[in-house]
Design a protein around this motif. Structure first.
Motif, PDB file in Angstrom:
ATOM      1  N   PRO A   1      13.394  -0.996 -16.640  1.00  0.00           N
ATOM      2  CA  PRO A   1      13.477  -1.115 -15.186  1.00  0.00           C
ATOM      3  C   PRO A   1      14.127  -2.438 -14.784  1.00  0.00           C
ATOM      4  CG  PRO A   1      11.312  -0.373 -15.845  1.00  0.00           C
ATOM      5  CD  PRO A   1      12.031  -0.758 -17.089  1.00  0.00           C
ATOM      6  N   GLN A   2      14.887  -2.406 -13.695  1.00  0.00           N
ATOM      7  CA  GLN A   2      15.547  -3.616 -13.214  1.00  0.00           C
ATOM      8  C   GLN A   2      15.536  -3.630 -11.705  1.00  0.00           C
ATOM      9  OE1 GLN A   2      19.359  -3.277 -15.043  1.00  0.00           O
ATOM     10  NE2 GLN A   2      20.083  -1.683 -13.686  1.00  0.00           N
ATOM     11  N   ASN A   3      15.849  -4.780 -11.149  1.00  0.00           N
ATOM     12  CA  ASN A   3      15.871  -5.005  -9.690  1.00  0.00           C
ATOM     13  C   ASN A   3      14.520  -4.668  -9.065  1.00  0.00           C
ATOM     14  OD1 ASN A   3      18.557  -5.771  -9.876  1.00  0.00           O
ATOM     15  ND2 ASN A   3      19.296  -3.696  -9.499  1.00  0.00           N
ATOM     16  N   LEU A   4      13.476  -5.234  -9.608  1.00  0.00           N
ATOM     17  CA  LEU A   4      12.125  -5.004  -9.092  1.00  0.00           C
ATOM     18  C   LEU A   4      11.949  -5.717  -7.760  1.00  0.00           C
ATOM     19  CD1 LEU A   4       9.201  -3.985  -9.489  1.00  0.00           C
ATOM     20  CD2 LEU A   4       8.730  -6.136 -10.666  1.00  0.00           C
ATOM     21  N   VAL A   5      11.466  -4.960  -6.773  1.00  0.00           N
ATOM     22  CA  VAL A   5      11.154  -5.511  -5.461  1.00  0.00           C
ATOM     23  C   VAL A   5       9.700  -5.172  -5.162  1.00  0.00           C
ATOM     24  CG1 VAL A   5      11.676  -5.456  -2.994  1.00  0.00           C
ATOM     25  CG2 VAL A   5      13.522  -5.216  -4.672  1.00  0.00           C
ATOM     26  N   VAL A   6       8.886  -6.201  -4.970  1.00  0.00           N
ATOM     27  CA  VAL A   6       7.465  -6.019  -4.687  1.00  0.00           C
ATOM     28  C   VAL A   6       7.192  -6.530  -3.281  1.00  0.00           C
ATOM     29  CG1 VAL A   6       5.115  -6.617  -5.364  1.00  0.00           C
ATOM     30  CG2 VAL A   6       6.878  -6.308  -7.115  1.00  0.00           C
ATOM     31  N   THR A   7       6.500  -5.718  -2.497  1.00  0.00           N
ATOM     32  CA  THR A   7       6.132  -6.095  -1.140  1.00  0.00           C
ATOM     33  C   THR A   7       4.617  -6.153  -1.050  1.00  0.00           C
ATOM     34  OG1 THR A   7       8.066  -4.930  -0.324  1.00  0.00           O
ATOM     35  CG2 THR A   7       6.381  -5.503   1.290  1.00  0.00           C
ATOM     36  N   ILE A   8       4.106  -7.299  -0.614  1.00  0.00           N
ATOM     37  CA  ILE A   8       2.665  -7.485  -0.452  1.00  0.00           C
ATOM     38  C   ILE A   8       2.421  -7.841   1.003  1.00  0.00           C
ATOM     39  CG2 ILE A   8       0.637  -8.797  -1.169  1.00  0.00           C
ATOM     40  CD1 ILE A   8       2.170  -9.418  -3.786  1.00  0.00           C
ATOM     41  N   GLU A   9       1.567  -7.071   1.670  1.00  0.00           N
ATOM     42  CA  GLU A   9       1.289  -7.338   3.079  1.00  0.00           C
ATOM     43  C   GLU A   9      -0.142  -6.953   3.411  1.00  0.00           C
ATOM     44  OE1 GLU A   9       3.251  -3.224   4.804  1.00  0.00           O
ATOM     45  OE2 GLU A   9       4.414  -5.068   4.884  1.00  0.00           O
ATOM     46  N   ASN A  10      -0.698  -7.648   4.374  1.00  0.00           N
ATOM     47  CA  ASN A  10      -2.043  -7.323   4.851  1.00  0.00           C
ATOM     48  C   ASN A  10      -1.969  -6.056   5.694  1.00  0.00           C
ATOM     49  OD1 ASN A  10      -3.405  -9.501   3.714  1.00  0.00           O
ATOM     50  ND2 ASN A  10      -2.822 -10.844   5.394  1.00  0.00           N
ATOM     51  N   ASP A  11      -2.982  -5.213   5.550  1.00  0.00           N
ATOM     52  CA  ASP A  11      -3.038  -3.986   6.331  1.00  0.00           C
ATOM     53  C   ASP A  11      -3.399  -4.338   7.771  1.00  0.00           C
ATOM     54  OD1 ASP A  11      -3.994  -1.502   7.527  1.00  0.00           O
ATOM     55  OD2 ASP A  11      -3.824  -0.706   5.492  1.00  0.00           O
ATOM     56  N   PRO A  12      -2.611  -3.885   8.751  1.00  0.00           N
ATOM     57  CA  PRO A  12      -2.904  -4.261  10.140  1.00  0.00           C
ATOM     58  C   PRO A  12      -4.122  -3.540  10.730  1.00  0.00           C
ATOM     59  CG  PRO A  12      -1.012  -2.803  10.044  1.00  0.00           C
ATOM     60  CD  PRO A  12      -1.383  -3.116   8.629  1.00  0.00           C
ATOM     61  N   THR A  13      -4.540  -2.435  10.127  1.00  0.00           N
ATOM     62  CA  THR A  13      -5.646  -1.682  10.716  1.00  0.00           C
ATOM     63  C   THR A  13      -6.965  -1.877   9.982  1.00  0.00           C
ATOM     64  OG1 THR A  13      -5.054   0.261   9.409  1.00  0.00           O
ATOM     65  CG2 THR A  13      -4.117   0.102  11.624  1.00  0.00           C
ATOM     66  N   VAL A  14      -6.918  -2.222   8.690  1.00  0.00           N
ATOM     67  CA  VAL A  14      -8.134  -2.373   7.904  1.00  0.00           C
ATOM     68  C   VAL A  14      -8.273  -3.826   7.492  1.00  0.00           C
ATOM     69  CG1 VAL A  14      -9.386  -1.653   5.840  1.00  0.00           C
ATOM     70  CG2 VAL A  14      -7.947  -0.013   7.043  1.00  0.00           C
ATOM     71  N   SER A  15      -9.373  -4.415   7.872  1.00  0.00           N
ATOM     72  CA  SER A  15      -9.623  -5.816   7.538  1.00  0.00           C
ATOM     73  C   SER A  15      -9.832  -5.981   6.036  1.00  0.00           C
ATOM     74  CB  SER A  15     -10.872  -6.294   8.291  1.00  0.00           C
ATOM     75  OG  SER A  15     -11.158  -7.626   7.934  1.00  0.00           O
ATOM     76  N   LYS A  16      -9.288  -7.050   5.482  1.00  0.00           N
ATOM     77  CA  LYS A  16      -9.444  -7.410   4.064  1.00  0.00           C
ATOM     78  C   LYS A  16      -8.848  -6.370   3.124  1.00  0.00           C
ATOM     79  CE  LYS A  16     -13.536 -10.165   4.935  1.00  0.00           C
ATOM     80  NZ  LYS A  16     -14.920 -10.408   4.651  1.00  0.00           N
TER      81      LYS A  16
END
Length: 153
Positions: free
Chosen positions: A122-137
């Motif tokens: 696998p190449q060109n790995l893109v990882v997105t990490i974000e807080n959920d806007p509707t569920v806390s924590k």
């Protein structure tokens, strides 16, 4: 006191009469619908052997039959029970597998699913990490990469 005693007996008798009704628990097997949401979970090893594990999935299925799509012997895939997998070795390429899910009354549903067997890393790995806007924590992690077949987070 006698009136209360008779009233209690009549009430008890009415409850017993209505509670003892007979229910019809027979099931008409012909009315059971064919399996739905048929798919396959596919996992290819990353050791360049082409070993692929296929796990058929469906709702309402009691057995599965997998067609490998590479002109191999169709008897290689026996009847599979729900939750079981079948291994198969592929050469590098794109294949269309067929998964047939059989229901309790003999009805079946067949789907075709394309799988890609690639020996490239696998190449060109893109990882997105974000807080959920509707569920806390809660944190949502999504990954995308070229030639990747599955992601382990």
């Amino acid at each position: 006191m006698k009136i209360l005693k008779y009233l209690l007996n009549i009430t008890l008798l009415v409850v017993v009469v209505f509670a003892c009704s007979e229910e019809d628990d027979t099931v008409n097997i012909d009315q059971i619908s064919a399996p739905t949401n048929v798919s396959a979970a596919v996992r290819v090893t990353q050791d360049n052997t082409g070993l692929t594990t296929i796990t058929p999935l469906a709702e309402g299925a009691v057995s599965f039959k997998v067609g490998f799509g590479d002109n191999s012997d169709p008897s290689h895939s026996d009847i599979l029970r729900p939750g079981s997998s079948v291994p198969h070795n592929y050469e590098e390429g794109t294949y269309v597998i067929s998964v047939t899910a059989n229901g309790l009354n003999g009805s079946s549903t067949t789907i075709n699913q394309t799988i890609v067997v690639s020996f490239q890393a696998p190449q060109n790995l893109v990882v997105t990490i974000e807080n959920d806007p509707t569920v806390s924590k809660q944190v949502n992690v999504t990954a995308n990469a070229e030639f990747a077949l599955f992601y382990q987070v």
